[in-house]
Design a protein around this motif. Structure first.
Motif, PDB file in Angstrom:
ATOM      1  N   ARG A 182       2.795 -37.746  31.441  1.00 30.68           N
ATOM      2  CA  ARG A 182       2.126 -38.805  30.675  1.00 30.68           C
ATOM      3  C   ARG A 182       0.623 -38.762  30.899  1.00 30.68           C
ATOM      4  NH1 ARG A 182       5.964 -42.381  32.808  1.00 30.68           N
ATOM      5  NH2 ARG A 182       4.295 -43.643  33.754  1.00 30.68           N
ATOM      6  N   LEU A 183       0.204 -38.515  32.126  1.00 24.60           N
ATOM      7  CA  LEU A 183      -1.225 -38.449  32.431  1.00 24.60           C
ATOM      8  C   LEU A 183      -1.856 -37.261  31.708  1.00 24.60           C
ATOM      9  CD1 LEU A 183      -3.782 -39.274  33.933  1.00 24.60           C
ATOM     10  CD2 LEU A 183      -2.967 -37.949  35.906  1.00 24.60           C
ATOM     11  N   ARG A 184      -1.182 -36.125  31.712  1.00 23.48           N
ATOM     12  CA  ARG A 184      -1.738 -34.941  31.047  1.00 23.48           C
ATOM     13  C   ARG A 184      -1.888 -35.197  29.544  1.00 23.48           C
ATOM     14  NH1 ARG A 184       1.416 -31.451  33.173  1.00 23.48           N
ATOM     15  NH2 ARG A 184       0.004 -30.784  34.829  1.00 23.48           N
ATOM     16  N   ASP A 185      -0.880 -35.845  28.945  1.00 19.79           N
ATOM     17  CA  ASP A 185      -0.972 -36.169  27.514  1.00 19.79           C
ATOM     18  C   ASP A 185      -2.114 -37.147  27.235  1.00 19.79           C
ATOM     19  OD1 ASP A 185       1.189 -34.543  27.023  1.00 19.79           O
ATOM     20  OD2 ASP A 185       2.657 -36.183  26.916  1.00 19.79           O
ATOM     21  N   ALA A 186      -2.265 -38.140  28.126  1.00 18.94           N
ATOM     22  CA  ALA A 186      -3.331 -39.127  27.928  1.00 18.94           C
ATOM     23  C   ALA A 186      -4.700 -38.483  28.067  1.00 18.94           C
ATOM     24  CB  ALA A 186      -3.172 -40.262  28.939  1.00 18.94           C
ATOM     25  N   LEU A 187      -4.831 -37.554  28.993  1.00 14.60           N
ATOM     26  CA  LEU A 187      -6.105 -36.844  29.155  1.00 14.60           C
ATOM     27  C   LEU A 187      -6.398 -35.968  27.939  1.00 14.60           C
ATOM     28  CD1 LEU A 187      -5.792 -35.802  32.908  1.00 14.60           C
ATOM     29  CD2 LEU A 187      -7.523 -37.337  31.973  1.00 14.60           C
ATOM     30  N   ALA A 188      -5.376 -35.266  27.474  1.00 10.08           N
ATOM     31  CA  ALA A 188      -5.561 -34.376  26.323  1.00 10.08           C
ATOM     32  C   ALA A 188      -5.991 -35.161  25.088  1.00 10.08           C
ATOM     33  CB  ALA A 188      -4.268 -33.617  26.051  1.00 10.08           C
ATOM     34  N   ALA A 189      -5.464 -36.371  24.948  1.00 12.93           N
ATOM     35  CA  ALA A 189      -5.830 -37.195  23.793  1.00 12.93           C
ATOM     36  C   ALA A 189      -7.297 -37.591  23.839  1.00 12.93           C
ATOM     37  CB  ALA A 189      -4.946 -38.439  23.758  1.00 12.93           C
ATOM     38  N   ARG A 190      -7.843 -37.740  25.021  1.00 14.43           N
ATOM     39  CA  ARG A 190      -9.245 -38.168  25.153  1.00 14.43           C
ATOM     40  C   ARG A 190     -10.215 -36.990  25.148  1.00 14.43           C
ATOM     41  NH1 ARG A 190      -6.024 -41.848  26.635  1.00 14.43           N
ATOM     42  NH2 ARG A 190      -6.580 -44.061  26.569  1.00 14.43           N
ATOM     43  N   TYR A 191      -9.809 -35.874  25.722  1.00 14.72           N
ATOM     44  CA  TYR A 191     -10.716 -34.732  25.798  1.00 14.72           C
ATOM     45  C   TYR A 191     -10.694 -33.901  24.528  1.00 14.72           C
ATOM     46  CZ  TYR A 191     -11.770 -35.493  30.731  1.00 14.72           C
ATOM     47  OH  TYR A 191     -12.209 -36.011  31.923  1.00 14.72           O
ATOM     48  N   GLY A 192      -9.636 -34.047  23.752  1.00 17.45           N
ATOM     49  CA  GLY A 192      -9.566 -33.347  22.479  1.00 17.45           C
ATOM     50  C   GLY A 192      -9.168 -31.883  22.613  1.00 17.45           C
ATOM     51  N   PRO A 193      -8.910 -31.231  21.462  1.00 14.55           N
ATOM     52  CA  PRO A 193      -8.517 -29.813  21.480  1.00 14.55           C
ATOM     53  C   PRO A 193      -9.605 -28.953  22.137  1.00 14.55           C
ATOM     54  CG  PRO A 193      -8.144 -30.780  19.325  1.00 14.55           C
ATOM     55  CD  PRO A 193      -8.928 -31.783  20.107  1.00 14.55           C
ATOM     56  N   GLY A 194      -9.174 -28.121  23.057  1.00 13.16           N
ATOM     57  CA  GLY A 194     -10.117 -27.241  23.723  1.00 13.16           C
ATOM     58  C   GLY A 194     -10.907 -27.893  24.829  1.00 13.16           C
ATOM     59  N   GLY A 195     -10.716 -29.203  25.010  1.00  5.30           N
ATOM     60  CA  GLY A 195     -11.438 -29.886  26.079  1.00  5.30           C
ATOM     61  C   GLY A 195     -10.938 -29.460  27.452  1.00  5.30           C
ATOM     62  N   ARG A 196     -11.841 -29.362  28.377  1.00  6.78           N
ATOM     63  CA  ARG A 196     -11.467 -28.937  29.733  1.00  6.78           C
ATOM     64  C   ARG A 196     -11.023 -30.157  30.532  1.00  6.78           C
ATOM     65  NH1 ARG A 196     -15.148 -25.373  33.983  1.00  6.78           N
ATOM     66  NH2 ARG A 196     -13.541 -25.199  35.603  1.00  6.78           N
ATOM     67  N   LEU A 197      -9.731 -30.229  30.792  1.00  2.95           N
ATOM     68  CA  LEU A 197      -9.191 -31.378  31.505  1.00  2.95           C
ATOM     69  C   LEU A 197      -9.503 -31.289  32.991  1.00  2.95           C
ATOM     70  CD1 LEU A 197      -5.615 -31.697  29.925  1.00  2.95           C
ATOM     71  CD2 LEU A 197      -7.804 -32.509  29.057  1.00  2.95           C
ATOM     72  N   PRO A 198      -9.615 -32.448  33.664  1.00  3.75           N
ATOM     73  CA  PRO A 198      -9.798 -32.416  35.115  1.00  3.75           C
ATOM     74  C   PRO A 198      -8.548 -31.903  35.806  1.00  3.75           C
ATOM     75  CG  PRO A 198      -9.490 -34.670  34.339  1.00  3.75           C
ATOM     76  CD  PRO A 198      -9.628 -33.813  33.128  1.00  3.75           C
ATOM     77  N   GLU A 199      -8.726 -31.399  37.013  1.00 10.48           N
ATOM     78  CA  GLU A 199      -7.595 -30.976  37.838  1.00 10.48           C
ATOM     79  C   GLU A 199      -6.734 -32.196  38.164  1.00 10.48           C
ATOM     80  OE1 GLU A 199      -6.808 -28.946  42.244  1.00 10.48           O
ATOM     81  OE2 GLU A 199      -8.782 -29.765  41.703  1.00 10.48           O
ATOM     82  N   ILE A 200      -5.422 -32.009  38.178  1.00 10.86           N
ATOM     83  CA  ILE A 200      -4.502 -33.097  38.498  1.00 10.86           C
ATOM     84  C   ILE A 200      -3.788 -32.790  39.803  1.00 10.86           C
ATOM     85  CG2 ILE A 200      -2.459 -34.379  37.767  1.00 10.86           C
ATOM     86  CD1 ILE A 200      -3.195 -33.779  34.882  1.00 10.86           C
ATOM     87  N   LEU A 201      -3.877 -33.715  40.748  1.00 11.12           N
ATOM     88  CA  LEU A 201      -3.105 -33.645  41.990  1.00 11.12           C
ATOM     89  C   LEU A 201      -2.030 -34.715  41.928  1.00 11.12           C
ATOM     90  CD1 LEU A 201      -6.005 -33.384  44.623  1.00 11.12           C
ATOM     91  CD2 LEU A 201      -4.775 -31.510  43.478  1.00 11.12           C
ATOM     92  N   ALA A 202      -0.878 -34.451  42.514  1.00 10.42           N
ATOM     93  CA  ALA A 202       0.214 -35.421  42.447  1.00 10.42           C
ATOM     94  C   ALA A 202       1.023 -35.403  43.736  1.00 10.42           C
ATOM     95  CB  ALA A 202       1.123 -35.128  41.253  1.00 10.42           C
ATOM     96  N   GLY A 203       1.578 -36.567  44.058  1.00 12.76           N
ATOM     97  CA  GLY A 203       2.430 -36.678  45.236  1.00 12.76           C
ATOM     98  C   GLY A 203       1.885 -37.679  46.234  1.00 12.76           C
ATOM     99  N   PRO A 204       2.684 -38.022  47.236  1.00 15.96           N
ATOM    100  CA  PRO A 204       2.278 -39.030  48.230  1.00 15.96           C
ATOM    101  C   PRO A 204       1.011 -38.669  48.995  1.00 15.96           C
ATOM    102  CG  PRO A 204       4.635 -38.564  48.369  1.00 15.96           C
ATOM    103  CD  PRO A 204       4.056 -37.542  47.450  1.00 15.96           C
TER     104      PRO A 204
END
Length: 425
Positions: free
Chosen positions: A87-109
């Motif tokens: 969900r976070l990746r989709d939300a980021l992609a929607a804001r950065y747009g096609p070809g936008g460089r998304l931030p690195e995502i870390l996950a877990g406790p």
């Protein structure tokens, strides 16, 4: 005074003085919560002073986290819940747009702790609960300045924090401790007679213990002066929050418990006071707003212009102070007790309270049952885990036991109440 080499929070000592090389790099933990969102607002209004490099959140508000990341241009975002990454990746992609460089995502406790150790000047720990301990320790060990809004870090792991923190490395963000921090700048530790921590009294100020028996979660969440999350709001209603702040003040400023006083101040204008040996008392005051404490945490030793509203001294106002009703609100006295026991006792107190607050909010425990249950858990725990050899594993083990025992006692209370109700019917 204790035998610790220096207080954890000292306005006279700078861990990393501010230079003139541009904005200060900040990592914000708990970015979608109350402290985090207000900190981001401060940063956006002061781009010449601050630059956010990374954000972390639990993962329940992925749209907001993505919006924050995009507005701030951060390089990394982290979520504690791995199941929220798609969900976070989709939300980021929607804001950065096609070809936008998304931030690195870390996950877990461990994601927040990993961010806390990343390159930056200051880590703002705005996480709620004792899960904030690991990021606090990570930030200190990595040599970051720690703007600390997560009081549970000190409550659960005080000796561990003391062992890692260097003088001046922690800047408190709680409104009460930011107030004490500023007032203490006016004198030396030898000049201090006592610390006076103010309490609004919460939504139930003036009620007797008997009158608190039937209050509801909605009543407890209706704080008269502050807008906060549900756990902190209930802690304010029981005054557990004030008890935690007494322990925190003891650890931050190395002042004995018998020289830390709590007074009720309904207006929440004076955030705390320091009484000096010459009879002078210095009070730090602003209208109720967390912008000022957050700005102190991020910007010290410099002040951020217009970080919070100021008083209009041309308008008449009344400021009241009352003694604490320890019978209706026994939480402060219990906090002093567990603070004196030290070791894992404060962690047990805090963990049991978190479980009991959750039970209260979900209808499984009456309001007065919160402190009754916490008191029973603390008494059963006793004093194991004291001494200088406390480890993170000790804290986690004590918390796990306290949570399980609080749930057992809560379930028992629920069964008893049900049986009583059926008998009356």
């Amino acid at each position: 005074m204790s035998d610790s080499p220096a207080p954890l929070a000292d306005p006279h000592r700078l861990f990393d003085p501010v230079g003139s090389g541009g904005p200060r790099d900040i990592v914000i933990l708990g970015s979608t919560g109350s402290i985090g969102t207000q900190a981001i607002d401060l940063v956006l209004r002061n781009p010449d002073r601050f630059r956010v490099t990374a954000l972390s959140a639990a993962g329940g508000r992925t749209d907001l986290l993505a919006e924050q990341a995009h507005r701030l241009g951060v390089g990394t975002v982290a979520v504690a819940r791995e199941d929220t990454v798609p969900r976070l990746r989709d939300a980021l992609a929607a804001r950065y747009g096609p070809g936008g460089r998304l931030p690195e995502i870390l996950a877990g406790p461990g994601a927040a702790a990993e961010l806390a150790a990343s390159p930056c000047h200051t880590v703002l720990n705005g996480i709620t609960g004792s899960i904030g301990l690991a990021p606090t320790l990570a930030a200190l060990e990595a040599g970051r300045t720690l703007a600390l809004a997560n009081k549970e870090s000190l409550i659960a792991g005080g000796p561990l924090v003391r062992a890692l923190a260097k003088p001046g490395q922690i800047i408190p963000v709680d409104s009460e401790h930011a107030a004490l921090f500023q007032a203490l700048a006016a004198g030396t530790r030898a000049d201090v007679r006592k610390l006076v921590v103010t309490a609004s009294g919460g939504p139930f100020r003036g009620r007797t213990k008997a009158e608190l028996a039937d209050v509801t979660p909605a009543d407890a969440l209706a704080h008269p002066t502050w807008a906060m999350g549900p756990v902190i709001s209930v802690n304010s209603a029981t005054l557990v929050n004030k008890g935690l702040e007494v322990i925190e003040a003891h650890l931050l400023y190395d002042i004995p418990f018998d020289r830390i006083e709590v007074v009720v101040h309904p207006q929440s204008y004076v955030h705390s006071m320091v009484e000096f040996t010459d009879g002078s008392t210095l009070a730090q005051a602003t209208p109720p707003d967390m912008g000022g404490p957050i700005a102190i945490g991020l910007g010290w030793p410099e002040r951020v212009p217009d970080a919070a509203p100021a008083f209009d001294w041309r308008q008449a106002s009344t400021w009241e102070f009352f003694p604490l009703d320890t019978e209706a609100f026994p939480s402060v006295g219990l906090a002093r007790h567990v603070g004196g026991l030290a070791g894992t006792a404060p962690a047990v107190f805090n963990a049991a309270n978190e479980e009991c607050v959750d039970a209260f909010l979900n209808g499984g425990l009456p309001f007065n049952g919160i402190m009754e249950t916490v008191t029973e858990v603390v008494a059963e725990h006793g004093t194991p885990g004291t001494g200088t050899s406390l480890t993170v594993a000790d804290v986690l083990e004590a918390e796990t036991w306290a949570r399980a025992r609080a749930r057992e006692l809560t379930a028992r209370a629920t069964r008893t109440a049900k049986t009583t109700a059926e008998a009356r019917a």
